[in-house]
Design an enzyme around this catalytic site. Structure first.
Site, PDB file in Angstrom:
ATOM      1  N   CYS A 140       0.825  -1.216   0.000  1.00 22.27           N
ATOM      2  CA  CYS A 140       0.000   0.000   0.000  1.00 22.27           C
ATOM      3  C   CYS A 140       0.857   1.263   0.000  1.00 22.27           C
ATOM      4  CB  CYS A 140      -0.929  -0.007   1.213  1.00 22.27           C
ATOM      5  SG  CYS A 140      -1.809   1.534   1.434  1.00 22.27           S
ATOM      6  N   CYS A 162      -1.311   1.706  -3.215  1.00 17.66           N
ATOM      7  CA  CYS A 162      -2.304   2.780  -3.030  1.00 17.66           C
ATOM      8  C   CYS A 162      -1.713   4.188  -2.952  1.00 17.66           C
ATOM      9  CB  CYS A 162      -3.090   2.549  -1.743  1.00 17.66           C
ATOM     10  SG  CYS A 162      -3.453   0.835  -1.405  1.00 17.66           S
ATOM     11  N   LYS A 175       0.295   5.327  -6.108  1.00 13.61           N
ATOM     12  CA  LYS A 175      -0.724   5.329  -7.184  1.00 13.61           C
ATOM     13  C   LYS A 175      -1.611   6.565  -7.082  1.00 13.61           C
ATOM     14  CE  LYS A 175      -4.587   4.098  -6.388  1.00 13.61           C
ATOM     15  NZ  LYS A 175      -5.195   2.795  -6.281  1.00 13.61           N
ATOM     16  N   TYR A 208      -8.748  -3.567 -11.352  1.00 14.83           N
ATOM     17  CA  TYR A 208      -8.466  -2.281 -10.704  1.00 14.83           C
ATOM     18  C   TYR A 208      -7.162  -1.678 -11.253  1.00 14.83           C
ATOM     19  CZ  TYR A 208     -11.217  -2.988  -6.237  1.00 14.83           C
ATOM     20  OH  TYR A 208     -12.149  -3.150  -5.265  1.00 14.83           O
ATOM     21  N   GLU A 239      -6.781   1.689 -13.521  1.00 17.68           N
ATOM     22  CA  GLU A 239      -6.246   2.882 -12.859  1.00 17.68           C
ATOM     23  C   GLU A 239      -4.988   3.387 -13.578  1.00 17.68           C
ATOM     24  OE1 GLU A 239      -7.846   2.289  -8.301  1.00 17.68           O
ATOM     25  OE2 GLU A 239      -5.780   1.731  -8.717  1.00 17.68           O
ATOM     26  N   HIS A 276     -27.431  21.094  -2.292  1.00 16.10           N
ATOM     27  CA  HIS A 276     -27.520  21.668  -3.629  1.00 16.10           C
ATOM     28  C   HIS A 276     -26.553  22.828  -3.810  1.00 16.10           C
ATOM     29  CE1 HIS A 276     -29.521  22.439  -7.400  1.00 16.10           C
ATOM     30  NE2 HIS A 276     -29.583  23.715  -7.086  1.00 16.10           N
ATOM     31  N   GLU A 329     -26.285  14.929  -4.758  1.00 18.75           N
ATOM     32  CA  GLU A 329     -27.665  15.132  -4.316  1.00 18.75           C
ATOM     33  C   GLU A 329     -28.619  14.204  -5.070  1.00 18.75           C
ATOM     34  OE1 GLU A 329     -29.706  18.878  -5.528  1.00 18.75           O
ATOM     35  OE2 GLU A 329     -27.869  19.339  -6.597  1.00 18.75           O
TER      36      GLU A 329
HETATM   37  P1  NDP Z   1      -7.593  -8.298 -10.682  1.00 18.66           P
HETATM   38  O1  NDP Z   1      -7.644  -9.725 -10.261  1.00 18.66           O
HETATM   39  O2  NDP Z   1      -8.612  -7.348 -10.198  1.00 18.66           O
HETATM   40  O3  NDP Z   1      -7.560  -8.201 -12.256  1.00 18.66           O
HETATM   41  C1  NDP Z   1      -6.710  -8.994 -13.050  1.00 18.66           C
HETATM   42  C2  NDP Z   1      -7.059  -8.756 -14.496  1.00 18.66           C
HETATM   43  O4  NDP Z   1      -6.153  -9.429 -15.333  1.00 18.66           O
HETATM   44  C3  NDP Z   1      -8.455  -9.261 -14.841  1.00 18.66           C
HETATM   45  O5  NDP Z   1      -9.007  -8.347 -15.748  1.00 18.66           O
HETATM   46  C4  NDP Z   1      -8.154 -10.607 -15.487  1.00 18.66           C
HETATM   47  O6  NDP Z   1      -9.104 -10.997 -16.431  1.00 18.66           O
HETATM   48  C5  NDP Z   1      -6.848 -10.309 -16.197  1.00 18.66           C
HETATM   49  N1  NDP Z   1      -6.030 -11.498 -16.395  1.00 18.66           N
HETATM   50  C6  NDP Z   1      -5.706 -12.454 -15.503  1.00 18.66           C
HETATM   51  N2  NDP Z   1      -4.894 -13.380 -16.061  1.00 18.66           N
HETATM   52  C7  NDP Z   1      -4.697 -13.007 -17.332  1.00 18.66           C
HETATM   53  C8  NDP Z   1      -3.971 -13.549 -18.426  1.00 18.66           C
HETATM   54  N3  NDP Z   1      -3.291 -14.668 -18.301  1.00 18.66           N
HETATM   55  N4  NDP Z   1      -4.011 -12.890 -19.603  1.00 18.66           N
HETATM   56  C9  NDP Z   1      -4.715 -11.746 -19.732  1.00 18.66           C
HETATM   57  N5  NDP Z   1      -5.423 -11.183 -18.750  1.00 18.66           N
HETATM   58  C10 NDP Z   1      -5.423 -11.807 -17.554  1.00 18.66           C
HETATM   59  O7  NDP Z   1      -6.123  -7.856 -10.266  1.00 18.66           O
HETATM   60  P2  NDP Z   1      -5.403  -6.488 -10.182  1.00 18.66           P
HETATM   61  O8  NDP Z   1      -3.983  -6.856 -10.376  1.00 18.66           O
HETATM   62  O9  NDP Z   1      -5.994  -5.428 -11.031  1.00 18.66           O
HETATM   63  O10 NDP Z   1      -5.658  -6.060  -8.647  1.00 18.66           O
HETATM   64  C11 NDP Z   1      -5.418  -6.979  -7.603  1.00 18.66           C
HETATM   65  C12 NDP Z   1      -6.204  -6.604  -6.375  1.00 18.66           C
HETATM   66  O11 NDP Z   1      -5.613  -5.485  -5.763  1.00 18.66           O
HETATM   67  C13 NDP Z   1      -7.632  -6.189  -6.626  1.00 18.66           C
HETATM   68  O12 NDP Z   1      -8.510  -7.271  -6.717  1.00 18.66           O
HETATM   69  C14 NDP Z   1      -7.916  -5.339  -5.439  1.00 18.66           C
HETATM   70  O13 NDP Z   1      -8.347  -6.166  -4.387  1.00 18.66           O
HETATM   71  C15 NDP Z   1      -6.593  -4.716  -5.122  1.00 18.66           C
HETATM   72  N6  NDP Z   1      -6.518  -3.318  -5.601  1.00 18.66           N
HETATM   73  C16 NDP Z   1      -7.361  -2.378  -5.109  1.00 18.66           C
HETATM   74  C17 NDP Z   1      -7.321  -1.072  -5.531  1.00 18.66           C
HETATM   75  C18 NDP Z   1      -8.276  -0.082  -4.993  1.00 18.66           C
HETATM   76  O14 NDP Z   1      -8.881  -0.320  -3.965  1.00 18.66           O
HETATM   77  N7  NDP Z   1      -8.477   1.072  -5.651  1.00 18.66           N
HETATM   78  C19 NDP Z   1      -6.332  -0.639  -6.511  1.00 18.66           C
HETATM   79  C20 NDP Z   1      -5.493  -1.692  -6.982  1.00 18.66           C
HETATM   80  C21 NDP Z   1      -5.588  -2.969  -6.538  1.00 18.66           C
HETATM   81  P3  NDP Z   1     -10.487 -11.750 -16.037  1.00 18.66           P
HETATM   82  O15 NDP Z   1     -11.402 -10.676 -15.539  1.00 18.66           O
HETATM   83  O16 NDP Z   1     -10.925 -12.338 -17.330  1.00 18.66           O
HETATM   84  O17 NDP Z   1     -10.137 -12.761 -15.012  1.00 18.66           O
END
Ligand code: NDP
Length: 453
Positions: free
Chosen positions: A43, A48, A51, A178, A182, A436, A441
């Protein structure tokens, strides 16, 4: 039996540091903590915090443009990445210092080394020293993973992005979660030409369809070249530092940089867990019960290494509940229901509770939603739209889900989350007088359902 410590924590991220300092500072336990990298964890050091600072940096480009529409004579400047990065690094050093001091002031002994378990009450540090503890807490977090494909080593992950010597002119971001969304927004705002590949039909799988549809539309509107149903087939060096990417949609293009945001994996390898019989799940996570206890009674685990809800505030809650359970004799399960969360895209998305699709699968619902052009951006000539949406149970009238896509949605959902967590009904929202003129709102002025399901 006497131990060196009452608690040994492995991992100095949000969850581990909180558990260690509360156990030591507030319950008087003798606590040690080992961290092999920087204090603060994902984080603070590579997630976080940096970022969000990058999100702020990236949003000035639009603000400068919009200021002109408000009568300011203003010339867009150039974004100076090395200057920003130097400030960012200084800020992270400052925060790491605060984390170290929190531990020190609470009386926690810290070891800047990797640690592994040798028996249910003993850890071994990288230098070979062994320490015993009545309880051991694993808070080792997670790390990004790259898919297994030819040339994947040429790509970077979110861990690397903060260390780039210079920003690339073009980048391909792979993934639709995410992190992918982002960073697509951040880099686009900083002037990098961003292409994003997502293998599925719509980004942000699992979130409300209407909300993620709007985020996706707005991302494209802002110039992100988003390709759905698309993945990398293969990638190879293209000379002059470029990377040639063959895509499943038949195209072949060269990018300066490729970033994989294809998910994260728990840091549970090489900790000695298998020999002790600590169970690991399908993704390699440490399996725990509602009190964060593993099958080995003296060993607990919290945060991303348990792959429950991978968010900093959740890891902190899990750390606090662990201390309450183990050091105050008050068994406290962790409440993982109705967690508000935000995705810092442009516009942001804030969400709590069930998506329309999840709620409709559960019970009869009404949907209240409105999408409109917000005043500030509309005046500046932008076509941006925002969304306010409530998913309501027909039977109990409770708001089951609240979804906001708008600038500042992260701030809004924190507050809406209180009402939803308290079990507010649609009529409770209606009884609340509007503030407002604001965007939010609309959340208390939606009179008629747009549909029932
Ligand atoms: P996620 O698991 O959310 O997303 C991974 C993405 O990669 C999905 O779109 C997935 O597709 C895709 N993917 C997985 N494997 C492959 C592959 N082999 N080839 C192509 N695409 C693939 O992980 P993130 O890394 O984005 O984030 C991890 C976690 O970190 C989040 O779940 C969240 O809990 C936390 N986080 C929170 C934030 C916040 O609160 N603002 C910010 C950043 C992270 P598919 O959908 O098809 O599985």
């Amino acid at each position: 039996m006497s131990f060196d410590y009452d608690l040994f924590v492995i991992g100095g991220g949000s969850g581990g540091v909180r558990a260690a300092r509360v156990a030591a500072g507030e319950t008087g336990a003798r606590v040690a903590l080992a961290e092999e990298d920087r204090y603060g964890g994902t984080c603070v050091i590579r997630g976080c915090v940096p970022k969000k600072l990058m999100v702020f940096a990236s949003e000035y480009s639009d603000m400068v443009e919009d200021a002109k529409s408000y009568g300011w004579t203003i010339a867009p400047g150039r974004f100076d990445w090395p200057a920003f990065r130097a400030k960012l690094e200084a800020e992270l050093d400052r925060l790491e210092g605060i984390y170290r001091n929190l531990l020190k002031n609470a009386g926690v002994e810290s070891f800047d080394q990797r640690a592994r378990l040798v028996d249910p009450h003993t850890v071994e540090l990288a230098d070979g020293t062994r320490k015993s503890a009545k309880h051991i807490l694993l808070a080792t977090g997670g790390r990004p993973v790259k898919p297994d494909m030819p040339g994947a080593e040429l790509g970077i992950t979110s861990n690397d992005i903060f260390h780039l010597a210079e920003l690339p002119k073009s980048i391909l971001i792979v993934g639709g979660g995410y992190i992918a969304c982002e960073f697509a927004g951040i880099l686009n705002g900083l002037g990098v030409k961003v292409t994003q590949f997502y293998r599925g039909a719509q980004i942000l799988r699992g979130f409300d369809d209407e909300a993620r549809g709007l985020v996706s539309e707005e991302m494209c509107q802002r110039g992100i070249d988003l390709h759905l149903g698309t993945n990398i087939l293969e990638m190879a060096g293209a000379g002059a530092g470029g990377i040639r990417v063959k895509a499943t949609n038949g195209t072949e293009r060269v990018f300066d940089q490729v970033m994989f945001a294809t998910g994260r994996t728990p840091n549970a390898d090489d900790l000695g867990l298998e020999a002790l019989g600590v169970e690991r799940g399908r993704k390699g996570e440490v399996v725990v019960d509602e009190y964060s206890q593993t099958g080995v009674p003296s060993i607990y685990a919290i945060g991303d290494v348990t792959d429950r809800v991978n968010l900093t505030p959740v890891a902190i809650r899990e750390g606090m509940a662990f201390v309450e359970t183990v050091f105050r004799g008050n068994p406290t399960p962790v409440d993982h229901e109705l967690i508000p969360t935000a995705i810092f895209t442009q516009p942001e998305m804030g969400t709590v509770g069930l998506s329309e699709e999840e709620a409709a699968a559960q019970e009869p619902i009404e949907v209240y939603a409105t999408s409109f052009k917000p005043m500030q951006q509309s005046f500046a000539g932008r076509s941006d739209r925002v969304l306010m949406k409530l998913v309501v149970s027909k039977a109990s009238r409770k708001v089951l889900g609240c979804h906001i896509v708008a600038p500042g949605a992260g701030e809004m959902i924190q507050l809406a989350g209180i009402a939803v967590k308290m079990g507010a009904t649609k009529e409770d929202f209606d009884r609340t007088v509007a503030v407002h003129p604001t965007m939010s709102e609309e959340i208390v002025t939606m009179k008629t359902p747009v549909r029932s399901a």
